[in-house]
Design an enzyme around this catalytic site. Structure first.
Site, PDB file in Angstrom:
ATOM      1  N   CYS A   1      15.588   3.057 -60.442  1.00 13.78           N
ATOM      2  CA  CYS A   1      15.411   3.759 -61.712  1.00 13.78           C
ATOM      3  C   CYS A   1      15.437   2.675 -62.792  1.00 13.78           C
ATOM      4  O   CYS A   1      16.212   1.735 -62.699  1.00 13.78           O
ATOM      5  CB  CYS A   1      16.582   4.722 -61.894  1.00 13.78           C
ATOM      6  SG  CYS A   1      16.523   5.600 -63.444  1.00 13.78           S
TER       7      CYS A   1
ATOM      8  N   HIS B   1      11.422   5.842 -69.061  1.00 16.88           N
ATOM      9  CA  HIS B   1      12.609   5.752 -68.201  1.00 16.88           C
ATOM     10  C   HIS B   1      12.422   6.680 -67.010  1.00 16.88           C
ATOM     11  O   HIS B   1      12.372   7.898 -67.180  1.00 16.88           O
ATOM     12  CB  HIS B   1      13.862   6.178 -68.998  1.00 16.88           C
ATOM     13  CG  HIS B   1      15.124   6.196 -68.188  1.00 16.88           C
ATOM     14  ND1 HIS B   1      16.158   7.067 -68.422  1.00 16.88           N
ATOM     15  CD2 HIS B   1      15.514   5.456 -67.122  1.00 16.88           C
ATOM     16  CE1 HIS B   1      17.135   6.843 -67.565  1.00 16.88           C
ATOM     17  NE2 HIS B   1      16.767   5.886 -66.755  1.00 16.88           N
TER      18      HIS B   1
ATOM     19  N   ASN C   1      19.012   0.364 -60.587  1.00 23.18           N
ATOM     20  CA  ASN C   1      19.732   0.671 -59.351  1.00 23.18           C
ATOM     21  C   ASN C   1      19.130  -0.112 -58.193  1.00 23.18           C
ATOM     22  O   ASN C   1      18.185   0.354 -57.557  1.00 23.18           O
ATOM     23  CB  ASN C   1      19.650   2.172 -59.040  1.00 23.18           C
ATOM     24  CG  ASN C   1      20.302   3.033 -60.106  1.00 23.18           C
ATOM     25  OD1 ASN C   1      21.057   2.536 -60.929  1.00 23.18           O
ATOM     26  ND2 ASN C   1      20.019   4.309 -60.077  1.00 23.18           N
TER      27      ASN C   1
ATOM     28  N   HIS D   1      23.251  -0.760 -69.178  1.00 21.63           N
ATOM     29  CA  HIS D   1      21.924  -0.142 -69.004  1.00 21.63           C
ATOM     30  C   HIS D   1      21.675   1.023 -69.957  1.00 21.63           C
ATOM     31  O   HIS D   1      20.557   1.456 -70.099  1.00 21.63           O
ATOM     32  CB  HIS D   1      21.699   0.264 -67.564  1.00 21.63           C
ATOM     33  CG  HIS D   1      22.225   1.629 -67.194  1.00 21.63           C
ATOM     34  ND1 HIS D   1      23.504   2.049 -67.473  1.00 21.63           N
ATOM     35  CD2 HIS D   1      21.623   2.658 -66.559  1.00 21.63           C
ATOM     36  CE1 HIS D   1      23.669   3.268 -67.021  1.00 21.63           C
ATOM     37  NE2 HIS D   1      22.547   3.677 -66.469  1.00 21.63           N
TER      38      HIS D   1
END
Lengths: 476, 139
Positions: A98, A234, A325, A399
């Protein structure tokens, strides 16, 4: 979090000494205020990570750390395969790779504001968002395999995206060592109609304006100027990543005993890197990274098509694409020696400093762009990796904002239509298939992203470059 | 004897789901309703299409984990929401008939996609004469 258990190293660095089975200390980078509000679970989880075999130097938590699965979200840890080091499906998370990418638009604020609603509508209709939406691309088995091997480079070959985008993506847009054979048929089936979809939850596409510059020289090198309009995306590896995460979580939890690993928490499910299951996960997880990179590249292509409908001739260049991740094999200096380590970043951004050989030549002098997503009502930030970040936390930074309130609390506090109206009053246009979804993601349900970024800057994890505020948010 | 019911419970980043029932199977039915309610209003989901789900695990909590993940997989690949669940559990084997309908974005206004069931707060137990099944799901 209770301060009694922490040793203050500086205003933004806190140490938890090794005790009760911890192999290394734990380090939390955050201001006193952020620590005070931080979940006690972060303490429990970061010290649990410090108990895993083969961990090197320390377990780290970033300023936005919060309660995750096994690892805290905002957790960083590196493992040495030669020392029995492990790889953890929980340490990577369900949404493999992600991440966030930011595009330059070359459009002026006046141009965009004069067409704000039309642009919002065309983006919302052109990019599949939310549960139940289906991508325009359907992959058969050989295509799926090629995508899992090729990542964003595969997408570009298929006509989605531009070749020069690849330089501005981690791993040059293609994660090496992916093994599609380790990805189950279930995971592949979950993905076959999902390519080029945004997903839901905290995933979004945002049109943003640059409202503040903190470091003029780096901003200039990034092509970021006051008043610029940027687009940030995103999202992650969609159903494929979720299914890989689910399956390996179970397999690793079941096999831990066979590998002589005692898990302090089942979510910390892991396996030695040098084991059959460790290698199998590594191949599948890398394929998941490619899926995420391909997905963001396709969404970028769709974004370009949508923007060009309103602004013919507009050219959207990629500033950078970061993943949150992941577990990656990287070279790091440990006590004067270069070692190859498996660095887990769970809800943390890679933040390589100036001079790093993996950065494209035109960014090497200033460091990697670090893209921090905020909420639809606050701000996002662009930072740059620093020289010292390599030594602080394996070249990693925060993040995002991190939630301060659960989804349940959020829907008790706000209605979606009220949130949309309040944002409209401030000139921010929201498009979403779900009003409740907007309420769950209300800006007030998140921590103050500015404080998180300030801590990262003060700790030296990454340097603040620019602040961006939303103009349009497409929420899945 | 209690009444079958479900509820959501707090988790900072995600959401907890819990089902109560007089039997283990009923608790599993209720937690499945709780999961659909994370995504949409259950009353808006018609039970027009039926399918069966089977799984087998050697403990109650891993069976719950398998059951929820099987539902998540069917929701994702069929793009459906489910609102009726009939679950039979025979020791380690689960046999279920579930019914629902394809997602219609405008009508269901799905809130969020569920990525997977997790081991966080995963538990199956008996309390006050009722079976309880619970789990945090990643959204």
């Amino acid at each position: 979090m209770n301060f009694d258990k922490l040793e203050r190293i500086s205003n933004v660095e806190w140490k938890i000494d090794t005790s009760a089975g911890m192999r290394v200390p734990a380090i939390i980078y955050a201001s006193e205020d952020l620590i005070r509000d931080m979940d006690d679970k972060v303490y429990e989880q970061v010290t649990n990570v410090a108990r895993l075999p083969g961990i090197v130097k320390a377990a780290y938590a970033m300023p936005d750390a919060h309660w995750g699965y096994g690892f805290p979200i905002g957790g960083v840890a590196a493992f040495d395969a030669a020392e029995g080091g492990v790889i953890s499906a929980g340490g990577v998370g369900f949404d493999i790779s992600c991440g966030v990418r930011t595009l330059h638009t070359g459009l002026s604020l006046e141009q965009v504001m004069a067409n704000q609603h039309a642009l919002a509508d065309v983006l919302y209709h052109h990019i599949p968002a939310g549960l139940g939406s289906t991508g325009h691309i359907h992959l058969n088995s050989p295509q799926m395999k090629a995508m899992l091997l090729g990542g964003a480079a595969w997408a570009v070959e298929q006509g989605y995206g531009e070749r020069r985008d690849l330089e501005r993506i981690e791993e040059h847009g293609c994660m090496q060592g992916a093994d599609p054979g380790q990805v189950s048929q279930f995971a592949k089936k979950r993905q076959q109609n999902e390519m080029g979809t945004l997903g839901s939850g905290n995933h979004y596409l945002e049109v943003q304006k640059v409202v503040e510059i903190y470091d003029a020289a780096i901003a200039h090198a990034f092509g970021v100027h006051l008043g610029d309009v940027k687009i940030s995306i995103h999202c992650g590896s969609r159903g494929l990543g979720h299914q890989i995460g689910t399956e390996f979580l179970k397999q690793m939890a079941n096999s831990a005993k066979d590998h002589g690993i005692t898990l302090p928490d089942r979510e910390l499910a892991c396996a030695p890197i040098n084991s059959a299951i460790g290698q199998s996960y590594l191949g599948a997880m890398r394929a998941g990274i490619n899926c995420a990179l391909a997905n963001r590249e396709i969404i970028t292509h769709l974004t370009r098509e949508a923007v060009q409908r309103i602004f013919p001739g507009a050219h959207l260049d990629l500033l950078y694409d970061v993943s949150h991740n992941t577990c990656k094999l990287e070279r790091h200096q440990i006590d004067g020696q270069v070692k190859e380590l498996y660095v887990h970043r769970k809800g943390a951004t890679r933040a390589y400093g100036p001079g790093h050989p993996d950065l494209p030549p035109d960014l090497r002098a200033v460091g990697q762009p670090v893209l921090i997503g905020g909420t639809m009502g606050t701000a996002s930030f662009i930072l740059a990796g620093t020289e010292q970040s390599m030594a602080l936390a394996y070249g990693s930074a925060c993040h995002g904002a991190g939630r301060s309130m659960s989804r349940r609390q959020a829907i008790r506090q706000w209605h979606g239509s009220q949130v949309i109206q309040q944002l409209a009053d401030r000139g921010i246009v929201i498009r979403s298939p779900s009003k409740r979804g907007v309420a769950e993601e209300a800006p007030g349900a998140y921590k103050d992203v500015s404080a998180v970024v300030e801590s990262a800057d003060q700790a030296g994890l990454a340097r603040r470059v620019a602040r961006l505020e939303p103009l349009i948010c497409i929420k899945g | 004897m209690g009444t079958a019911s479900w509820e959501h419970f707090e988790h900072k980043a995600d959401i907890g789901i819990r089902g109560y029932g007089d039997t283990l199977g009923e608790a599993f039915e209720q937690i499945a309703l709780a999961m659909t309610a994370v995504v949409a209003d259950i009353d808006a989901v018609d039970a027009t299409t039926e399918l069966s789900i089977r799984c087998s695990e050697d403990s109650d909590d891993t069976l719950l984990f398998a059951w929820l993940n099987a539902l998540i997989y069917e929701m994702a690949t069929r793009k459906m929401l489910f609102s009726r669940f009939d679950v039979e559990i025979n020791e380690t084997k689960l046999n279920a008939s579930v019914a629902g309908e394809p997602i219609e974005i405008a009508r269901h206004q799905p809130v969020v996609e569920i990525k997977g069931a997790t081991y966080t707060e995963l538990a199956v137990y008996q309390a006050n004469g009722q079976w309880v099944a619970q789990c945090v799901v990643d959204v």
